[in-house]
Design an enzyme around this catalytic site. Structure first.
Site, PDB file in Angstrom:
ATOM      1  N   ARG A  43       0.834  -1.215   0.000  1.00  0.00           N
ATOM      2  CA  ARG A  43       0.000   0.000   0.000  1.00  0.00           C
ATOM      3  C   ARG A  43       0.861   1.253   0.000  1.00  0.00           C
ATOM      4  NH1 ARG A  43      -3.379  -0.317   4.986  1.00  0.00           N
ATOM      5  NH2 ARG A  43      -1.562  -1.454   5.682  1.00  0.00           N
ATOM      6  N   ASN A  61      -5.900  -2.867   1.940  1.00  0.00           N
ATOM      7  CA  ASN A  61      -5.900  -4.325   2.023  1.00  0.00           C
ATOM      8  C   ASN A  61      -7.345  -4.796   2.082  1.00  0.00           C
ATOM      9  OD1 ASN A  61      -3.101  -4.610   2.129  1.00  0.00           O
ATOM     10  ND2 ASN A  61      -3.039  -4.593   4.358  1.00  0.00           N
TER      11      ASN A  61
END
Length: 114
Positions: A43, A61
């Site tokens: 990320r 996520n």
């Protein structure tokens, strides 16, 4: 809408394109990245790259060990992001990237991690 751009060369080229009326239209995609992509800074990697390309949107996520997100900007910058998502950070093992086009959203100003 003001686009936050971190790269001064990209910023200059967008300003020139905007001045001459040749600025690329905005596109927006939704993507899902499969493989070993959680717990490997995926990320953060995505947020950093997307911001450097002048894109807006988000990444997070999701269940099943996947990462998903949205990215909005010019088509060339979106394609650059999709290319780096195929490999991800060095600790990742990407097996598949799914992408779909979605409607452009007004008012986005940055690329965030959720």
């Amino acid at each position: 809408m003001t686009k936050r751009v971190c790269d001064p060369i990209l910023h200059l080229s967008l300003a020139v394109a905007d001045f001459f009326g040749t600025k690329s239209p905005l596109s927006q995609i939704q993507y899902t990245v499969h493989g070993e992509v959680q717990g490997v800074n995926f990320r953060s990697f995505t947020q950093s790259r997307a911001s450097s390309y002048g894109l807006t949107g988000w990444v997070k996520n999701v269940s099943g060990g996947k990462v998903e997100g949205e990215a909005q900007g010019d088509e060339e910058s979106i394609q650059k992001l999709l290319k780096v998502l195929e490999s991800g950070p060095s600790a990742a093992n990407v097996t598949k990237v799914e992408k779909s086009d979605i409607d452009v959203k007004e008012g986005e100003s940055s690329y965030t991690t959720k």
